[in-house]
Design an enzyme around this catalytic site. Structure first.
Site, short mmCIF file in Angstrom:
data_model
loop_
_atom_site.label_atom_id
_atom_site.label_comp_id
_atom_site.label_asym_id
_atom_site.label_seq_id
_atom_site.Cartn_x
_atom_site.Cartn_y
_atom_site.Cartn_z
CG ASP A 246 2.15 2.60 -8.03
OD1 ASP A 246 2.86 2.39 -7.03
OD2 ASP A 246 2.48 2.26 -9.17
CG HIS A 275 2.73 -1.28 -7.69
ND1 HIS A 275 3.15 -0.36 -8.63
CD2 HIS A 275 3.43 -2.41 -7.94
CE1 HIS A 275 4.08 -0.90 -9.40
NE2 HIS A 275 4.26 -2.15 -9.01
#
Length: 299
Positions: A246, A275
């Protein structure tokens, strides 16, 4: 304030989402939806989603944690999922989201809460835990932070904020896919789009990026600094469970581990994924929660 409500029929037959709906009015004529699974008497595990997802994000984790004997609550933030959706971007503010969520929390009178939060779920959840610390016993953060506007933001976030504000095209399912390493099925992509039958329903999703404090004079910056003053004295368990892929929140886990006393000596972990680690590593994420609660019971 004009309020839109997604037809329940759009949520029929969603894959891996068999949960009974629950609703609570957080303002007159403004209702919030939430999942409530597991034993009603058990200490609650509160799972907060972020942008532009909804409680569907936690669908693989909710049954695992509930089957381990815990009560799992996963609300849809106002503007998302099965919750009502004010129609104008200007209807949304950081403080308004906090007020809605606080009303929900206090009306249900939740206590001894384990907070699980990610993305905007962290911006709201960490504030919520700091402002109502007597209700929370543990915090588990995955790919999230509590910004105050004092630190520079990644370039990728600036691009995202501009896209959300100005792009005529806001494909929610594709946005979730961009933050997920595994390939979502067509039915899963459709499930993320289900709350939004037209562009009119997406004001809440478009509003979130511009509500993140990015400068010292941001109206929510001071409240977040106050929350950090509480977190800097937080000695209850605080775990980070970030992913390795992420670019937006990278490094936030180490920052919180250093700054929050309750994080010292905890079994922090880095999971595989993008993410949305709830999509890429749901079983491992759920196991972190279950093990943390087992540790409490053993102590």
């Amino acid at each position: 304030m004009r309020i839109l409500r997604t037809d329940e029929a759009r949520f029929a037959g969603l894959p891996d989402y068999p949960f009974a709906p629950h609703y609570l009015d957080v303002e007159p004529n403004l209702r919030m939806h939430f999942v409530d699974e597991g034993p009603a008497h058990a200490s609650p595990v509160l799972m907060l989603h972020g942008e532009p997802s909804w409680s569907y994000l936690y669908r693989h984790m909710i049954p695992l944690v509930a089957e381990a004997g815990h009560r799992v609550l996963a609300p849809d933030l106002v503007g998302f999922g099965k919750s009502d959706k004010p129609a104008a971007v200007e209807d949304y503010s950081y403080e308004r989201h906090m007020a809605w969520l606080t009303t929900w929390l206090e009306t249900l009178d939740l206590r001894n809460i384990t907070l699980v939060c990610q993305n905007w779920g962290s911006l709201l959840g960490l504030r919520l835990a700091a402002e109502h610390s007597h209700r929370f016993s543990r915090i588990i953060v995955g790919n999230g932070m509590l910004p105050t506007g004092e630190d520079p933001v990644p370039a990728v976030f600036s691009f995202w904020k501009a896209f959300a504000s100005h792009s005529p095209w806001f494909p929610v399912g594709r946005i979730v896919q961009l933050g997920t390493e595994r390939t979502l099925t067509r039915a899963e992509l459709a499930a993320y789009e289900a709350p939004f039958p037209s562009a009119d329903y997406k004001a809440g999703a478009r509003a979130f990026p511009r509500l993140v404090p990015v400068s010292g004079d941001d109206p929510s910056g001071e409240a977040n600094k106050d929350a950090w003053r509480v977190l800097e004295k937080w000695r209850k368990p605080f775990l980070t469970c970030f992913s390795n892929g992420d670019p937006i929140t990278r490094g936030g886990d180490r920052y919180m581990q250093r700054r929050i006393p309750g994080a010292h000596g905890q079994p922090h972990i880095t999971l595989r994924g993008g993410h949305f680690l709830q999509e890429d590593s749901p079983e491992d994420f759920a196991r972190i929660i279950i093990d943390a609660l087992k540790a409490e019971m053993a102590a």
